[in-house]
Structures are given as structure tokens and as C-alpha cells.
Design a protein around this motif. Structure first.
Motif, mmCIF file in Angstrom:
data_model
loop_
_atom_site.group_PDB
_atom_site.id
_atom_site.type_symbol
_atom_site.label_atom_id
_atom_site.label_comp_id
_atom_site.label_asym_id
_atom_site.label_seq_id
_atom_site.Cartn_x
_atom_site.Cartn_y
_atom_site.Cartn_z
ATOM 1 N N GLY A 271 1.188 -1.443 -0.024
ATOM 2 C CA GLY A 271 0.193 -0.124 -0.213
ATOM 3 C C GLY A 271 0.702 1.144 0.151
ATOM 4 N N ARG A 272 2.234 1.145 0.139
ATOM 5 C CA ARG A 272 2.896 1.826 0.585
ATOM 6 C C ARG A 272 3.643 2.228 -1.644
ATOM 7 N N ARG A 273 2.763 2.483 -1.765
ATOM 8 C CA ARG A 273 2.883 2.709 -4.017
ATOM 9 C C ARG A 273 4.421 3.778 -4.047
ATOM 10 N N LEU A 274 5.546 2.149 -4.500
ATOM 11 C CA LEU A 274 6.661 2.186 -5.090
ATOM 12 C C LEU A 274 7.104 1.314 -6.019
ATOM 13 N N GLY A 275 7.645 1.171 -6.605
ATOM 14 C CA GLY A 275 8.463 1.153 -7.904
ATOM 15 C C GLY A 275 8.910 1.763 -8.690
ATOM 16 N N TRP A 276 9.790 0.735 -9.636
ATOM 17 C CA TRP A 276 11.396 1.683 -10.259
ATOM 18 C C TRP A 276 11.082 0.579 -11.719
ATOM 19 N N ILE A 277 11.047 1.158 -12.750
ATOM 20 C CA ILE A 277 12.110 0.143 -13.708
ATOM 21 C C ILE A 277 13.296 0.203 -13.843
ATOM 22 N N ILE A 278 13.923 -0.230 -14.736
ATOM 23 C CA ILE A 278 15.039 -0.635 -15.104
ATOM 24 C C ILE A 278 15.294 -0.793 -16.266
ATOM 25 N N ALA A 279 15.455 -0.297 -17.155
ATOM 26 C CA ALA A 279 16.375 0.670 -18.782
ATOM 27 C C ALA A 279 17.556 1.027 -19.025
ATOM 28 N N VAL A 280 17.654 1.314 -20.298
ATOM 29 C CA VAL A 280 18.771 1.720 -20.474
ATOM 30 C C VAL A 280 17.800 3.343 -20.545
ATOM 31 N N PRO A 281 19.287 4.487 -20.640
ATOM 32 C CA PRO A 281 18.460 5.939 -20.719
ATOM 33 C C PRO A 281 17.937 6.496 -21.532
ATOM 34 N N GLN A 282 17.528 5.917 -22.825
ATOM 35 C CA GLN A 282 16.575 6.368 -23.544
ATOM 36 C C GLN A 282 15.381 6.082 -23.277
ATOM 37 N N VAL A 283 14.880 5.155 -22.668
ATOM 38 C CA VAL A 283 14.064 4.238 -22.406
ATOM 39 C C VAL A 283 13.172 5.440 -21.185
ATOM 40 N N ILE A 284 13.963 5.359 -19.802
ATOM 41 C CA ILE A 284 14.113 6.365 -18.767
ATOM 42 C C ILE A 284 13.688 7.350 -19.001
ATOM 43 N N GLU A 285 14.260 8.516 -20.232
ATOM 44 C CA GLU A 285 13.864 9.661 -20.500
ATOM 45 C C GLU A 285 12.270 9.594 -21.194
ATOM 46 N N ALA A 286 12.078 8.743 -21.515
ATOM 47 C CA ALA A 286 11.392 8.771 -22.601
ATOM 48 C C ALA A 286 10.094 8.035 -21.574
ATOM 49 N N LEU A 287 10.267 7.540 -20.364
ATOM 50 C CA LEU A 287 8.745 7.277 -19.421
ATOM 51 C C LEU A 287 9.518 8.209 -18.720
ATOM 52 N N GLU A 288 9.773 9.679 -18.818
ATOM 53 C CA GLU A 288 10.005 10.512 -18.152
ATOM 54 C C GLU A 288 8.251 11.574 -18.546
ATOM 55 N N ARG A 289 8.441 10.962 -20.301
ATOM 56 C CA ARG A 289 7.318 12.089 -20.648
ATOM 57 C C ARG A 289 6.121 11.731 -19.832
ATOM 58 N N VAL A 290 6.510 9.922 -20.247
ATOM 59 C CA VAL A 290 4.779 9.497 -20.719
ATOM 60 C C VAL A 290 4.081 10.212 -18.863
ATOM 61 N N GLN A 291 4.961 9.306 -17.374
ATOM 62 C CA GLN A 291 4.799 10.287 -16.647
ATOM 63 C C GLN A 291 4.162 11.921 -16.195
ATOM 64 N N GLN A 292 5.446 12.650 -16.845
ATOM 65 C CA GLN A 292 4.042 13.809 -16.584
ATOM 66 C C GLN A 292 3.046 14.045 -16.571
ATOM 67 N N CYS A 293 2.351 12.917 -16.994
ATOM 68 C CA CYS A 293 1.181 12.998 -18.064
ATOM 69 C C CYS A 293 0.108 11.890 -16.827
ATOM 70 N N SER A 294 1.125 11.135 -16.384
ATOM 71 C CA SER A 294 0.131 10.519 -15.437
ATOM 72 C C SER A 294 0.580 9.993 -13.819
ATOM 73 N N LEU A 295 1.335 10.312 -13.957
ATOM 74 C CA LEU A 295 2.004 10.899 -12.283
ATOM 75 C C LEU A 295 2.125 11.935 -11.462
ATOM 76 N N LEU A 296 2.830 12.721 -12.200
ATOM 77 C CA LEU A 296 3.440 13.204 -11.947
ATOM 78 C C LEU A 296 5.148 13.424 -11.388
ATOM 79 N N CYS A 297 4.288 12.492 -10.246
ATOM 80 C CA CYS A 297 6.276 12.194 -9.432
ATOM 81 C C CYS A 297 5.918 11.267 -8.336
ATOM 82 N N PRO A 298 6.437 10.332 -8.619
ATOM 83 C CA PRO A 298 6.587 9.634 -7.446
ATOM 84 C C PRO A 298 6.252 9.981 -5.696
#
Ligand SMILES: Cc1ncc(COP(=O)(O)O)c(C=O)c1O
Length: 424
Positions: A271-298
Motif C-alpha cells: 500500500g506504500r505505492r512505489l516501484g521502479w523501472i530499470i532500462a537504458v537511459p533512452q527508455v527512462i527519458e521517454a518514460l519521463e514524458r509519459v509520467q508527466q501525464c500519468s503521475l507527475l511524480c512518485p
């Protein structure tokens, strides 16, 4: 409230409401009012339904939360946003966690994106990697939520499944006949050209770990085809045998491999919601754009506590001890479960290699079996069909919630056995 058919919901949501998660349906059956309606006493019900853990979180992690909350300045800070991919310090510490526990080399903050658990992150990974019309290869059986998550994340995704269970012999094919599964994988890959292959390690509901040879074949094939291989490591810290080498793969060496990680099961932070993705920096940077719209910040408090806990627990050796002690508890719960299944049910089952589950062949349509078993015995298990067609005659038994009360495991399975014998 008008019925959902009368209100203007999206077509996608209407279609998905009509196809609810089979596991959620079963868990609803176990809600108090439904148990009472069946004429059962809620306190007598034994549930093997939940996909959750029940050991204690690390006390040092609890203390880290307490220190932050008890100090006015740090509590104030925990109410602020962090960066969209998470606080840099916490990302670095999660990279250290992976290196310390699983030996993942050359890992830094640039390989880590923090989110609100693997459910949200898996959705965002789908969003990041897939286009309409793409094909995704899932296993049969595998985690029941992926298909719904795919439907919500990207339109018109085709799903193909790689058959891992033989329902006739109840054997797990990657262990029984790995070469055949590798050949099946190549055949299916060539035919369907998936953009993404996804499996769990260990998987839910089988608690089996795919062998290195198969995963290496998947990695090499996806890499040559310009596709992705994603590994859902929700249960990574529950392993009862030496983990295969891919538990220690780094994106620095294998750029098309994406690891999906969660705080939920290893430290009981469901219930203490926290997870993480491990991937190459290009995927991580792309996820930043997606998370700006889904989560804003963990969640900032969870990140602050984790960033305090991890270096201290690595430093004093308590993280390793915690993972080992927790493993021993689940290994013992798995042993008790299998011993009870063999003694009281005498039905084919899979021996867990980690995780929280086994699957048992009940030799009949499990969707019909499960409500009858609940009504007759007060014992809840999950029908296997939602995990894939190969488990239509199987049930998932979860020892996770009962890890601290093993006598209930034996009691629940012996009740099922008595009922099966009396109704035979
Ligand atoms: C295979 C698998 N992946 C992901 C999840 C969800 O985990 P989280 O709590 O990190 O969202 C579960 C939960 O049961 C699971 O079984």
C-alpha cells in the motif's frame, strides 16, 4: 445512479467493464456481506485468494518513516513534488539495491525511473513502447492483469501467448522440455513478430522461474528483431533456489531488456505505492514524458524513507539478512502448502521456485469448482482460466497471506480434501 449503459462512458471503458478481472470477481465473492449471504461465518473462511505478502516490513524502514514524519522540516519536505522520474538520490539507492542483492553491474540513477508501483509503471511502459496494431507476446499462463493493462495502454494490440503448461501432464514445459519451448518461441516469434515479449520472474500464478537458456533465446531474438524483452520482477526477492543469471542483467549490457520492479512484495510495501523501472537511459527519458501525464511524480515520503533505509541497511548488512529471512519464511510456507496438497488433495501441482503460489489441477472446470468449494468448505482459491487457457482446470493457491499462520494453510487444504473425498 443510472446503469453504466445509460451514461456516456468511453467505448474502451464500457468494453473493459464488461470483461472484469476474474481475480477481482473471485475476491469480491469473499467479501463479508457475500460470505454472510452464503450462510458462512466470515471468521471461519480461509482465503488462499490474495496475491499479497504478510511478513513484517523492515523495522529500519519503519523508523526511517518515523524520523521523517516526526521532524517538522523533513515532514514539510515530504509534501513537496520530486522530479517526475523520482528523486535522484532515491534512484541511485534503488540502483545500489539491485547491485547489492542481485549483483546487477554498472547501474546508475540514469537507468532508474521511479513510479507508484509496477501496475502504473507497466501501463506507462506499454504506452512508451507500443503502437496501434503491434503484437505483444505473453506467456500461457501468466499474470491476469496484463491483457487489461494492454487494452487500456494502447489501442488494437494483438496478444499472442507462448504455451508453458501442459494441462494433460500438468508439467511446466520450460523445465520439462526447454528445447521444445525455445523452438516454439522462435516459431511464434517469426510468425507474429511481436514488438514486446513479457514474462514474470517468478511468474504469477505458477511461481516458476524461466530457465536461463529460454530467456537468453528471447533476449537474443528480440534484440536482433529490434523488439523489447520486459521482465516483471514483482516477486524477485522471493527465490527458493539460486536465481538464474538474468536476475543480474544490466541495461548497460542488454539494452533491449526492461526490468519492472516493485516495493510491494519484498518489504511488504503493497500500500506504500512505489516501484521502479530499470532500462537504458533512452527508455527512462521517454518514460519521463509519459509520467508527466500519468503521475507527475512518485510519492515523496516513500522515496525519502527508501533513500534513508537502503544505504544504512546495505552498510550494516541488514538488507541482505532481511531478504534471506523473508525468503526462508516463504520457502517454508511453500513447503507446508505442497505437503498439504500432496497429503490431502493428491492432485498434480507445481513446486514453487519462488513467489507466493502454486497451481493445482482440479480436473474439472475451475470457474465452477471455486464457488462450490467456497460454499462447501469456507475455503477460497482462485480459478486458473484468467491466467491463460492452459489453466482452465487449475486453481491458484496463494500461501502469501498465510505466511505467518501456516496452520491455516494445512487446515484450509485439509478441508478441501475432506470435501473432495466426501463428494467423490
Ligand atoms: C506479476 C505481478 N506484477 C505486478 C503486480 C502488481 O504489483 P504492484 O503492487 O507493484 O503494482 C502483481 C500483483 O500481484 C503481480 O502479481
Amino acid at each position: 445512479m443510472p446503469p453504466t449503459t445509460d451514461v456516456r462512458l468511453s467505448q474502451l471503458v464500457r468494453a473493459q467493464i464488461a470483461r472484469p478481472s476474474p481475480i477481482r470477481q473471485i475476491m469480491k465473492m469473499a467479501e463479508r456481506q457475500n460470505i454472510l449471504a452464503m450462510g458462512l461465518a466470515p471468521e471461519d473462511v480461509i482465503s488462499f485468494g490474495g496475491g499479497w505478502v504478510n511478513h513484517q516490513a523492515p523495522d529500519a524502514l519503519r523508523r526511517a518513516y518515523a524520523e521523517i514524519v516526526n521532524d517538522e522540516a523533513t515532514f514539510h519536505k515530504s509534501g513537496a513534488y520530486t522530479a517526475t522520474l523520482g528523486d535522484r538520490d532515491c534512484r541511485e539507492q534503488l540502483a545500489r539495491f539491485e547491485t547489492h542483492v542481485f549483483g546487477v553491474p554498472r547501474l546508475g540513477a540514469e537507468h532508474v525511473a521511479i513510479g507508484a508501483g509496477s501496475t502504473q509503471l507497466t501501463h506507462d511502459v506499454f504506452r512508451t513502447l507500443l503502437d496501434p496494431g503491434d503484437t505483444v507476446m505473453l506467456m500461457d499462463p501468466t499474470y491476469a492483469n496484463y491483457e487489461g493493462q494492454l487494452a487500456f495502454a494502447a489501442p488494437d494490440i494483438n496478444v499472442v501467448r507462448l504455451r508453458l503448461m501442459d494441462p494433460q501432464t500438468w508439467s511446466y514445459l520450460p523445465r520439462a522440455d526447454p528445447d521444445r519451448v525455445i523452438a516454439d518461441f522462435h516459431r511464434a516469434f517469426d510468425q507474429h513478430r511481436p514488438r514486446l515479449v513479457l514474462f514474470g520472474a517468478p511468474d504469477n500464478p505458477t511461481s516458476q522461474v524461466l530457465p536461463q537458456s529460454l530467456v537468453e533465446a528471447m533476449r537474443a531474438r528480440t534484440e536482433t528483431a529490434g523488439a523489447w524483452l520486459a521482465i516483471d520482477f514483482a516477486y524477485k526477492c522471493q527465490f527458493f533456489q539460486t536465481p538464474p543469471a538474468y536476475y543480474g542483467w544490466s541495461p548497460a549490457d542488454y539494452p533491449n531488456v526492461i526490468g519492472i520492479h516493485s516495493n510491494s512484495k519484498w518489504g511488504r510495501g503493497l500500500g506504500r505505492r512505489l516501484g521502479w523501472i530499470i532500462a537504458v537511459p533512452q527508455v527512462i527519458e521517454a518514460l519521463e514524458r509519459v509520467q508527466q501525464c500519468s503521475l507527475l511524480c512518485p510519492d515523496t515520503l516513500a522515496q525519502m524513507a527508501m533513500a534513508r533505509y537502503v544505504p544504512a541497511a546495505i552498510g550494516d548488512g541488514s538488507l541482505r539478512r532481511y531478504v534471506d529471512d523473508t525468503n526462508a519464511k516463504y520457502r517454508e510456507a511453500a513447503r507446508i502448502t505442497i505437503a498439504a496438497v500432496d497429503e490431502h488433495l493428491g492432485r498434480p501441482r507445481l513446486e514453487p521456485m519462488g513467489g507466493l503460489y502454486t497451481v493445482v489441477d482440479v480436473g474439472t472446470d475451475a470457474d465452477a469448482f471455486v464457488p462450490r468449494a467456497l460454499q462447501a468448505t469456507g475455503v477460497l482459491v482462485v480459478p486458473g482460466g484468467g491466467f491463460g487457457p492452459s489453466l482452465a482446470h487449475g486453481v491458484r493457491i496463494s500461501y502469501g497471506p498465510l505466511v505467518m499462520t501456516p496452520e491455516k494453510i494445512t487446515e484450509g487444504i485439509s478441508r478441501l480434501g475432506r470435501w473432495l473425498r466426501s463428494s467423490a
